[in-house]
Design an enzyme around this catalytic site. Structure first.
Site, mmCIF file in Angstrom:
data_model
loop_
_atom_site.group_PDB
_atom_site.id
_atom_site.type_symbol
_atom_site.label_atom_id
_atom_site.label_comp_id
_atom_site.label_asym_id
_atom_site.label_seq_id
_atom_site.Cartn_x
_atom_site.Cartn_y
_atom_site.Cartn_z
ATOM 1 N N LYS A 53 0.849 -1.205 0.000
ATOM 2 C CA LYS A 53 0.000 0.000 0.000
ATOM 3 C C LYS A 53 0.879 1.247 0.000
ATOM 4 C CE LYS A 53 -3.737 -2.470 2.388
ATOM 5 N NZ LYS A 53 -4.438 -2.762 3.661
ATOM 6 N N GLN A 97 -3.824 -1.587 10.030
ATOM 7 C CA GLN A 97 -3.909 -2.896 9.394
ATOM 8 C C GLN A 97 -4.399 -3.952 10.383
ATOM 9 O OE1 GLN A 97 -3.363 -3.436 6.099
ATOM 10 N NE2 GLN A 97 -3.713 -5.639 6.248
ATOM 11 N N ASP A 119 -10.598 3.049 5.126
ATOM 12 C CA ASP A 119 -10.922 1.623 5.110
ATOM 13 C C ASP A 119 -12.438 1.384 5.129
ATOM 14 O OD1 ASP A 119 -9.055 -0.482 5.005
ATOM 15 O OD2 ASP A 119 -8.303 -0.025 7.020
HETATM 16 N N1 GUN Z 1 -6.719 -6.790 6.849
HETATM 17 C C1 GUN Z 1 -7.189 -7.512 5.811
HETATM 18 N N2 GUN Z 1 -7.814 -6.710 4.929
HETATM 19 C C2 GUN Z 1 -7.722 -5.434 5.414
HETATM 20 C C3 GUN Z 1 -8.167 -4.176 4.943
HETATM 21 O O1 GUN Z 1 -8.786 -4.034 3.887
HETATM 22 N N3 GUN Z 1 -7.866 -3.112 5.729
HETATM 23 C C4 GUN Z 1 -7.190 -3.242 6.914
HETATM 24 N N4 GUN Z 1 -6.953 -2.143 7.618
HETATM 25 N N5 GUN Z 1 -6.780 -4.402 7.374
HETATM 26 C C5 GUN Z 1 -7.042 -5.495 6.626
#
Ligand code: GUN
Length: 293
Positions: A53, A97, A119
């Site tokens: 990311k 995350q 998110d």
């Molecule tokens: N863990 C797995 N998928 C995601 C996501 O889309 N965002 C976040 N913050 N954590 C994740």
């Protein structure tokens, strides 16, 4: 006949190009979009996802900051860092995350300002999604699946969609997106999960199958109606003695056999995965645009 593969990398690249254009427009107005990533502990998958990311944000001209907290970090320490980012006018998006070891996830997602919740996990944004209010942020992976359907010309109006999995990150928001009264949704949505009965019979009714329950190669050819659209969200590690790492990654769909039955199928990797990042970057730029108003 073999399924048409949906090229998530190519579609994600189109979205990134649109996002990069918006970044240039913001910068011309003196606004530098910025996202803060927070990661707790040393989970290799989390480290890899945040790294991907971060690299993509840089490619697009989005500023980033990554805060890494050791496992054992207290809830108060993490929430204090989130509140600081909420208050920082130069930060437009905040992503913590998941998984978040040792700290209740709800408290974390609920502390991020809804305006910076790129998110889409804050209860306000989740509620707006359910209510069909488009002013909120939508969770990136299910929004990415919808975008793949739209850009592949696959109609959802009146379609039988079966979502496998009821998690808060994919399954539930996926169902909420596709059941909306909306030209890009309007589907008849069924969620199946670990306690559902007769799963194969339900999945066989689907025009569109979205597999997001986290079981390696669970969706087999005999569960798929001929010509159905199959979207594979899963990322599962399975043992592989032939790999130097001792494992390989597979989806929730048995790709080789389902390919012979489905009409459209996402490859894995290279299908849904790239879309999560594409939607996250798009949300971040949208957050910067909104906060500039
Ligand atoms: N863990 C797995 N998928 C995601 C996501 O889309 N965002 C976040 N913050 N954590 C994740």
């Amino acid at each position: 006949m073999s399924a048409q593969l949906i090229d998530g990398k190519k579609i994600a690249a189109q979205i990134h190009a649109e996002t990069a254009q918006k970044v240039r427009q913001l910068k011309a107005r003196g606004i530098e979009p910025c996202i803060v990533f927070m990661r707790i502990g040393d989970d290799p998958a989390s480290r890899a996802y945040v790294g991907m990311k971060d690299r993509k944000a840089h490619e697009l001209g989005i500023k980033t900051d990554t805060l890494i907290f050791p496992e054992g970090t207290t809830q108060e320490t993490l929430l204090t860092a989130i509140r600081a980012a909420n208050a920082d006018r130069d930060v437009h998006g905040i992503l913590v995350q998941a998984p978040i070891p040792g700290i209740p996830q709800d408290s974390v997602f609920g502390t991020i300002s809804p305006d910076k919740d790129v998110d889409g996990f804050h209860p306000v944004n989740f509620g707006k999604l359910l209510l069909g209010d488009k002013t909120g942020f939508r969770p990136c992976t299910p929004a990415g699946v919808q975008e793949l359907l739209i850009r592949s010309g696959i109609p959802t109006k009146g379609a039988n969609v079966v979502v496998l999995g009821r998690g808060n990150i994919v399954g539930k928001p996926m169902a909420a997106i596709l059941c909306q009264k909306d030209a890009d949704a309007d589907a008849t949505v069924t969620i199946v999960h670990s306690r559902s009965r007769n799963i194969p019979a339900i999945v066989r009714q689907a025009d569109i199958i979205i597999a997001a329950m986290g079981f390696a190669e669970y969706v087999r050819a005999d569960m798929v109606k001929s010509g159905a659209v199959v979207m594979d969200v899963g990322v599962n590690r399975i043992e592989d003695p032939n790999s130097p790492k001792g494992y390989k990654l597979v989806g929730d769909v048995a790709f080789d056999e389902v390919r012979e039955i489905a009409g459209h199928l996402t490859p894995n990797p290279g299908g849904v995965g790239p879309m999560t990042i594409a939607m996250l970057m798009a949300n971040t730029v949208s957050a910067a645009e909104k906060q500039a108003r």
